[in-house]
Every structure is written in structure tokens, then in C-alpha cells.
Write an enzyme that holds these catalytic residues in place. Structure first.
Site, PDB file in Angstrom:
ATOM      1  N   HIS A  22       3.808  -2.282   3.138  1.00 49.26           N
ATOM      2  CA  HIS A  22       3.954  -0.830   2.502  1.00 49.26           C
ATOM      3  C   HIS A  22       5.350  -0.660   2.023  1.00 49.26           C
ATOM      4  CE1 HIS A  22       0.711  -0.334   5.508  1.00 49.26           C
ATOM      5  NE2 HIS A  22       0.292   0.352   4.883  1.00 49.26           N
ATOM      6  N   ASP A  41       0.950  -1.249  -0.021  1.00 46.22           N
ATOM      7  CA  ASP A  41       0.183  -0.102   0.083  1.00 46.22           C
ATOM      8  C   ASP A  41       0.921   1.106  -0.019  1.00 46.22           C
ATOM      9  OD1 ASP A  41      -2.080  -2.001   0.371  1.00 46.22           O
ATOM     10  OD2 ASP A  41      -3.129  -0.951   2.088  1.00 46.22           O
TER      11      ASP A  41
HETATM   12 ZN    ZN Z   1      -2.839   3.324   2.986  1.00 45.73          ZN
END
Ligand code: ZN
Length: 232
Positions: free
Chosen positions: A194, A47
Site C-alpha cells: 500500500h 493499493d
Molecule cells: Zn484497498
């Protein structure tokens, strides 16, 4: 009588918090959080990218192991680094919508604002790659009736996760994060990482290596969920 009312209000409040904050609650939005399989296959999702420094390094490692991941992109970052997004597509990864600006206030947005956030991210991805995403992941995993309606109207499949690495929390060592992810591996798992995090590349290598040692194959989200990633 008074206690009954207080208990009911507390229970309702807790339910509403859970319904909004737990991506797997499915109260406001049907969310796919894992695949139905008994095979030892899992998938990687990233993400908040693309990140100028870290995403290319993450892509290098995925290429080295021939693993296809899914990137939930922030539209503003796509506008800044369209070449990295083109590379993702060229190397067989899935790209998906994670809103245009990923603001902390997104869950408080009006219906029009939510729609704009979704449309502008789609547009940035279309400009960079010509692809119209059909997969969406809400920032922070938070949903509410307004987000739910906008996402349904636009026809996305909403993707959650079954393993949250918590890699963004400061103060956790890479080993802690890796061990937690590896301990939770299960057939059909969707792993949340991430690619903007410091040392995301090293963490990725360790997770792949430990996962493989435990007999897991890293496959594409398409294989785990059998869904369409793009409009056409
Ligand atoms: Zn996010």
C-alpha cells in the site's frame, strides 16, 4: 440427525465465508493471483493511492531501480491528485481500478452501487490520463455474486495477489513485514503493498534490495500475466 444438520450448516457457513473473503477462492470471480513461470521474476502492486506525500516517494524509488509496478487506484484519490496518476503512466507503470470510494460497505452494495463504484473510478482515471482500465482489484479482496456479475459484465480481469504484506496492520515493524514478504518470494509472485502507508518508501527499498539479493527480478504485471491493462 440433528448433528448432521448442524455440521452441514457450519460447513456451508465456513465455505461461504472463505468464498467471499479469500481472493484466490475463485468461487464468485476468476482471479489471477500469480504468474505461471519457473523464472525468478515477481511483480509489485500498490493499493489505495495515490497518496499526496508517499506515492511520489514510492515512484522515485521505482524509477531509481527502473521497476514497473501496478497501482490499484481509488477514484476519489485520482480526482484529488491527477498529476501523480499522470506521472505513473508517463513512467511506465500500470494503473487499475480499485473502486471509486473504497468503502467498508462495498461488499454489501447493490448491483447498481457496485457498477457506479467501478464506472466512477474508471471515469476519474479516464479524465486524468485518457486510459480506460481493464484490470480490477476488489477492496479488501472480498467478492460476492453481485461484485462477480458486475466485474464480468464490465469485462475486467481481476487481479489478486500471492504475497500479502499486511503492511497496513498497526504495530508490525517494517522488518517483520519485509522478512515475511521476502520469505514468501516465489517465481511469478504478485506482491500486495500500500503506497498510503507510513514509510512505504523505506519498506519498498528494503524489499527490492532483499529480493534482488535472493536472485529475484522485479518485472511488470504484464510480463507476469501476459494481459492487457487498458481498453485500447
Ligand atoms: Zn484497498
Amino acid at each position: 440427525m440433528c448433528w448432521i444438520i448442524i455440521t452441514s450448516v457450519i460447513s456451508l457457513t465456513l465455505f461461504l465465508i472463505w468464498a467471499s473473503a479469500d481472493i484466490g477462492s475463485n468461487v464468485y470471480l476468476k482471479t489471477l493471483c500469480k504468474g505461471k513461470t519457473t523464472k525468478k521474476v515477481v511483480t509489485l502492486t500498490f493499493d489505495d493511492g495515490p497518496d499526496k506525500e508517499m506515492t511520489p516517494r514510492v515512484l522515485d524509488i521505482l524509477k531509481e531501480y527502473n521497476i514497473k509496478a501496478t497501482f490499484f487506484l481509488i477514484g476519489k484519490n485520482v480526482e484529488k491528485h491527477p498529476d501523480i496518476v499522470k506521472r505513473m503512466v508517463a513512467e511506465g507503470h500500470i494503473i487499475a481500478n480499485h473502486t471509486h470510494s473504497h468503502q467498508g460497505t462495498f461488499p454489501m452494495s447493490s448491483s447498481k452501487q457496485v457498477n457506479n463504484e467501478l464506472e466512477n473510478c474508471d471515469e476519474a482515471i479516464r479524465q486524468a490520463t485518457g486510459k480506460s482500465p481493464k484490470l480490477f482489484r476488489p477492496p479488501f479482496g472480498v467478492t460476492n455474486p453481485i461484485i462477480g456479475n458486475a466485474v464480468r459484465k464490465r469485462g475486467y480481469s481481476t487481479i489478486g495477489w500471492s504475497i500479502r504484506s499486511l503492511d497496513t496492520i498497526k504495530g508490525r515493524s517494517r522488518k517483520e513485514v519485509r522478512d515475511k514478504v521476502v520469505a514468501k518470494l516465489h517465481p511469478g509472485a504478485i506482491i500486495l503493498l500500500h503506497d498510503r502507508c507510513e514509510k512505504a518508501d523505506e519498506l519498498l527499498r528494503e524489499i527490492i534490495s532483499a529480493g534482488k539479493q535472493n536472485g529475484y527480478d522485479f518485472v511488470s504485471l504484464k510480463e507476469i500475466l501476459n494481459i492487457k491493462a487498458y481498453e485500447n
